[in-house]
Design a protein around this motif. Sequence first.
Motif, PDB file in Angstrom:
ATOM      1  N   GLN A  53      16.011  35.303  -1.358  1.00 56.91           N
ATOM      2  CA  GLN A  53      16.249  36.424  -2.273  1.00 56.91           C
ATOM      3  C   GLN A  53      15.538  36.166  -3.608  1.00 56.91           C
ATOM      4  OE1 GLN A  53      17.833  39.067  -1.212  1.00 56.91           O
ATOM      5  NE2 GLN A  53      18.509  38.143   0.704  1.00 56.91           N
ATOM      6  N   VAL A  61      25.023  25.617 -10.250  1.00 50.86           N
ATOM      7  CA  VAL A  61      25.401  26.646  -9.280  1.00 50.86           C
ATOM      8  C   VAL A  61      26.483  27.565  -9.850  1.00 50.86           C
ATOM      9  CG1 VAL A  61      24.872  25.469  -7.093  1.00 50.86           C
ATOM     10  CG2 VAL A  61      27.032  25.030  -8.241  1.00 50.86           C
ATOM     11  N   PRO A  74      19.731  36.410   6.617  1.00 58.04           N
ATOM     12  CA  PRO A  74      20.413  35.420   7.465  1.00 58.04           C
ATOM     13  C   PRO A  74      21.622  34.786   6.773  1.00 58.04           C
ATOM     14  CG  PRO A  74      18.034  35.127   7.591  1.00 58.04           C
ATOM     15  CD  PRO A  74      18.280  36.147   6.524  1.00 58.04           C
ATOM     16  N   SER A 123      28.087  28.223  -2.521  1.00 59.29           N
ATOM     17  CA  SER A 123      27.288  27.836  -3.691  1.00 59.29           C
ATOM     18  C   SER A 123      26.007  28.646  -3.775  1.00 59.29           C
ATOM     19  CB  SER A 123      26.985  26.345  -3.707  1.00 59.29           C
ATOM     20  OG  SER A 123      26.875  25.852  -2.420  1.00 59.29           O
ATOM     21  N   ALA A 124      25.760  29.130  -4.978  1.00 55.52           N
ATOM     22  CA  ALA A 124      24.541  29.885  -5.266  1.00 55.52           C
ATOM     23  C   ALA A 124      23.811  29.159  -6.376  1.00 55.52           C
ATOM     24  CB  ALA A 124      24.896  31.285  -5.732  1.00 55.52           C
ATOM     25  N   ARG A 156      12.993  30.556  -3.134  1.00 51.98           N
ATOM     26  CA  ARG A 156      12.646  31.190  -1.855  1.00 51.98           C
ATOM     27  C   ARG A 156      13.748  32.180  -1.520  1.00 51.98           C
ATOM     28  NH1 ARG A 156      10.778  27.670   2.834  1.00 51.98           N
ATOM     29  NH2 ARG A 156      10.305  29.789   3.436  1.00 51.98           N
ATOM     30  N   GLN A 163      24.976  26.750   2.184  1.00 55.07           N
ATOM     31  CA  GLN A 163      23.789  26.660   3.023  1.00 55.07           C
ATOM     32  C   GLN A 163      22.948  25.479   2.541  1.00 55.07           C
ATOM     33  OE1 GLN A 163      19.542  28.723   3.926  1.00 55.07           O
ATOM     34  NE2 GLN A 163      21.136  30.181   3.433  1.00 55.07           N
ATOM     35  N   ILE A 173      20.454  20.612  -2.523  1.00 47.58           N
ATOM     36  CA  ILE A 173      19.072  21.030  -2.283  1.00 47.58           C
ATOM     37  C   ILE A 173      18.098  19.945  -2.775  1.00 47.58           C
ATOM     38  CG2 ILE A 173      17.349  22.812  -2.867  1.00 47.58           C
ATOM     39  CD1 ILE A 173      19.692  23.770  -0.982  1.00 47.58           C
ATOM     40  N   HIS A 215      27.985  13.571  -6.154  1.00 48.87           N
ATOM     41  CA  HIS A 215      27.504  14.937  -6.323  1.00 48.87           C
ATOM     42  C   HIS A 215      27.319  15.381  -7.776  1.00 48.87           C
ATOM     43  CE1 HIS A 215      26.523  18.778  -4.870  1.00 48.87           C
ATOM     44  NE2 HIS A 215      27.479  18.974  -4.003  1.00 48.87           N
ATOM     45  N   ILE A 235      22.737  34.536  -8.245  1.00 42.64           N
ATOM     46  CA  ILE A 235      21.543  33.737  -8.580  1.00 42.64           C
ATOM     47  C   ILE A 235      20.865  34.232  -9.858  1.00 42.64           C
ATOM     48  CG2 ILE A 235      21.157  32.949  -6.206  1.00 42.64           C
ATOM     49  CD1 ILE A 235      19.002  34.990  -5.844  1.00 42.64           C
ATOM     50  N   LYS A 281      16.312  42.952  -1.795  1.00 45.59           N
ATOM     51  CA  LYS A 281      15.300  41.942  -2.106  1.00 45.59           C
ATOM     52  C   LYS A 281      14.220  42.478  -3.013  1.00 45.59           C
ATOM     53  CE  LYS A 281      13.694  39.861   1.431  1.00 45.59           C
ATOM     54  NZ  LYS A 281      13.326  38.520   1.323  1.00 45.59           N
ATOM     55  N   LYS A 291      16.752  38.078  11.015  1.00 47.07           N
ATOM     56  CA  LYS A 291      15.707  38.759  10.229  1.00 47.07           C
ATOM     57  C   LYS A 291      15.215  40.002  10.966  1.00 47.07           C
ATOM     58  CE  LYS A 291      13.592  34.773   7.889  1.00 47.07           C
ATOM     59  NZ  LYS A 291      12.324  34.063   7.747  1.00 47.07           N
TER      60      LYS A 291
HETATM   61  N1  COA Z   1      15.367  41.285   6.295  1.00 49.89           N
HETATM   62  C1  COA Z   1      14.522  40.336   6.765  1.00 49.89           C
HETATM   63  N2  COA Z   1      14.442  39.088   6.248  1.00 49.89           N
HETATM   64  C2  COA Z   1      15.267  38.788   5.223  1.00 49.89           C
HETATM   65  C3  COA Z   1      16.178  39.731   4.708  1.00 49.89           C
HETATM   66  C4  COA Z   1      16.207  41.026   5.284  1.00 49.89           C
HETATM   67  N3  COA Z   1      17.027  41.969   4.836  1.00 49.89           N
HETATM   68  N4  COA Z   1      16.859  39.153   3.706  1.00 49.89           N
HETATM   69  C5  COA Z   1      16.391  37.883   3.586  1.00 49.89           C
HETATM   70  N5  COA Z   1      15.421  37.681   4.499  1.00 49.89           N
HETATM   71  C6  COA Z   1      14.618  36.441   4.692  1.00 49.89           C
HETATM   72  C7  COA Z   1      14.168  35.862   3.360  1.00 49.89           C
HETATM   73  O1  COA Z   1      12.965  36.433   2.964  1.00 49.89           O
HETATM   74  C8  COA Z   1      14.036  34.398   3.670  1.00 49.89           C
HETATM   75  O2  COA Z   1      12.819  34.200   4.369  1.00 49.89           O
HETATM   76  P1  COA Z   1      12.122  32.745   4.478  1.00 49.89           P
HETATM   77  O3  COA Z   1      12.924  31.975   5.469  1.00 49.89           O
HETATM   78  O4  COA Z   1      10.783  33.072   4.969  1.00 49.89           O
HETATM   79  O5  COA Z   1      12.146  32.166   3.098  1.00 49.89           O
HETATM   80  C9  COA Z   1      15.141  34.149   4.671  1.00 49.89           C
HETATM   81  O6  COA Z   1      15.455  35.427   5.233  1.00 49.89           O
HETATM   82  C10 COA Z   1      16.375  33.551   4.037  1.00 49.89           C
HETATM   83  O7  COA Z   1      16.925  34.451   3.080  1.00 49.89           O
HETATM   84  P2  COA Z   1      18.506  34.622   2.946  1.00 49.89           P
HETATM   85  O8  COA Z   1      19.159  34.250   4.217  1.00 49.89           O
HETATM   86  O9  COA Z   1      18.812  35.950   2.377  1.00 49.89           O
HETATM   87  O10 COA Z   1      18.981  33.501   1.988  1.00 49.89           O
HETATM   88  P3  COA Z   1      18.362  32.788   0.753  1.00 49.89           P
HETATM   89  O11 COA Z   1      17.324  31.844   1.222  1.00 49.89           O
HETATM   90  O12 COA Z   1      18.038  33.731  -0.313  1.00 49.89           O
HETATM   91  O13 COA Z   1      19.624  31.914   0.346  1.00 49.89           O
HETATM   92  C11 COA Z   1      21.452  31.299  -1.018  1.00 49.89           C
HETATM   93  C12 COA Z   1      20.744  32.435  -0.294  1.00 49.89           C
HETATM   94  C13 COA Z   1      22.669  31.809  -1.718  1.00 49.89           C
HETATM   95  C14 COA Z   1      21.887  30.245   0.007  1.00 49.89           C
HETATM   96  C15 COA Z   1      20.414  30.662  -1.997  1.00 49.89           C
HETATM   97  O14 COA Z   1      20.049  31.614  -2.969  1.00 49.89           O
HETATM   98  C16 COA Z   1      20.955  29.498  -2.741  1.00 49.89           C
HETATM   99  O15 COA Z   1      21.503  29.616  -3.815  1.00 49.89           O
HETATM  100  N6  COA Z   1      20.797  28.289  -2.194  1.00 49.89           N
HETATM  101  C17 COA Z   1      21.288  27.091  -2.785  1.00 49.89           C
HETATM  102  C18 COA Z   1      22.586  26.721  -2.151  1.00 49.89           C
HETATM  103  C19 COA Z   1      23.014  25.371  -2.592  1.00 49.89           C
HETATM  104  O16 COA Z   1      23.000  25.040  -3.754  1.00 49.89           O
HETATM  105  N7  COA Z   1      23.359  24.516  -1.613  1.00 49.89           N
HETATM  106  C20 COA Z   1      23.693  23.173  -1.854  1.00 49.89           C
HETATM  107  C21 COA Z   1      25.030  23.031  -2.438  1.00 49.89           C
HETATM  108  S1  COA Z   1      25.413  21.356  -2.694  1.00 49.89           S
END
Ligand code: COA
Length: 634
Positions: free
Chosen positions: A149, A454, A418, A443-444, A147, A546, A335, A329, A502, A634, A412
Amino acid sequence: MPILEKETPKGRGDSKVLPKVPVPPLKQTLDLYLKCVQHLVKEEQFKRTKAIVEKFGAPGGAGEFLQKKLQERRDKTTNWVYDYWLEDMYLNNRLALPVNSSPVMVFPKQAFSDRKDAVRFAAHLITGVLEYKALIDARALPVDFARGQLAGTPLCMKQYYRLFTSYRLPGLKRDTLKVQMNAASLEPEHIIVACKNQFFVLDVVAKNKQLNEMEILSQLEKIVKMSENAEERLPPFGVLTSDGRTEWAQARDALTKDPTNRASLALIESCVCVLCLDEPSGLEPNDTNRALLMLHGGGREKNGANRWYDKPMQFVVGMDGVCGVVCEHSPFEGIVLVQCSEYLMKYITGSPSRLVRSSSITELPPPRRLLWKCNPHIQGLLAASADRLQRLVHNLDMDAYKFKVYGKEFIKKQKMSPDAYIQVALQLAFYRCTGRLVSTYESASIRRFEEGRVDNIRSATPEALAFVKSMTEGKAALTDSEKMKRLWDAINAQTNYTIAAITGMAIDNHLLGLREIAKELNMDKPEIFCDETYLASNQFILSTSQVPTTVEMFCCYGPVVPNGYGACYNPQADHILFCVSSFRESTETSSAVFAKALEEGLLEIRDLCNRSGAAASKLAGSGQGAGQPHKAGK
Ligand code: COA
């Protein structure tokens, strides 16, 4: 061999073969490394680092040779970085698991009417766990898709298969992650129940049939009763698992000299999960206190020893309604923990408890108490572990804080990511508190790749530094539109780094791979990895992540260095939950001060966006609309 993983043929959940994690081009990584560190170290030091890096990356240099070896490793293995990463991130780490390593999920406070009610909840929860495990065993969980990016690509599901089948064995120098990947084990399954620091075996299969909820409840009630028998009470052995890994490994060696202890350990090491029935802590059950109780159990006097930290999934059900999951962990990321926890919460709230009288209940043999043989030496070890846990309890400074003014919908609307926005706000908060930026970890997920775990988004970008300066000491000198430009630069830099990470193009895993393959080849450690800058760049004073949820609950964890912060956040539509942690023993940190700076920063960034938005609409109204500075990532 620190990772023992027994594989099974692929099931439904992972029938598609995902691409292998790439090895980024060497020059790209070295250039990005220099860019990431230049503004974080002194000029003189950076000059030295630059020379070292250039030598490493020069044609015919060590870098070129190691890069070739890494590429060969990529060809030969499913995931070239997996073992290196697992050892570096977890198995080599000697720090105690609670607070330092094990994240927790904190459930909403439950309103139990009495102890019986709490035990009923536990029986319902365990029934849900077994149902979820059955889905995993059948490889029937729907495949996750990315979801945010670069949304839409399928993600590797292997982390799920380790949820209930792993055990982290302590070692004197390095731990071992034992994983039994067999989908359907033929062994009868059991869970371990901890109650009043006693451990019990609850067989969840009897006569080839899984226990129903009523039977589980009946067994749990027997356990509660058995735990109340003061005469049979044994010392609190679980506290040993809360200690440093080397200390616990030494203690384990002492324990295993006795066959009774060996048998008890074998049962714990092969269980599906641990259920901790906790005593009321006496603390007000606010978010911060519930987070603390999940992270360390409240120490010796509370439920600190009512745990077995090596086991990846420990479900905590407190008689006072404080509930959650403590997770070791190394087998999986937060996630996956969230997915499992959400399934269980939905199961509990959505599916009625099946405790109807009519449900058949087999007369089952009572659960067995795990026996331990103690001696004065072991007694001393137990006391020492309890003391060290106590120090950790006193040391942890936690602030679980809800920013209520706005959430990701507002961000957004600014057409910003965000996650990137929150990361920039974290940088601003840190700069406000300390007047500098530091090496930061975000973390990504790289689950787009086979066996992906990650990599790191280094959020302390030069663009973030320029922005935070414009919001602090340079505040009066710059116009709103100049500050806004810097905000966009910072957000775009962060978003672009996220996309690189990612898609397997971040630098941390790559540098780790180059370092480790040199070690494997018995080469002298290349200078780049002995350099002061490299060492500092791996001290993550700000460790962020996140962990979003769709059900009411939150994740948190401790800092990863003594003078650092842990900052876990959960963005929701109209608010953001932050869990800020630090250590009281550090004079450089304070979770409350950081949380306050974060609140101020988030408000200031919002005001800046609002003022700029209003100015842009005015311009647009007068026909001179300025172009949107956002470069779509994106
Ligand atoms: N304009 C409007 N909306 C936008 C935007 C923009 N420029 N950029 C992003 N958005 C939207 C996205 O479409 C997404 O929408 P959704 O809520 O409908 O899905 C939402 O905003 C969130 O996107 P964003 O904030 O960019 O973050 P992401 O969800 O891509 O998360 C990471 C980024 C790095 C956190 C994610 O890729 C990741 O790796 N997560 C795992 C982290 C992890 O492992 N955590 C646990 C560690 S133990």
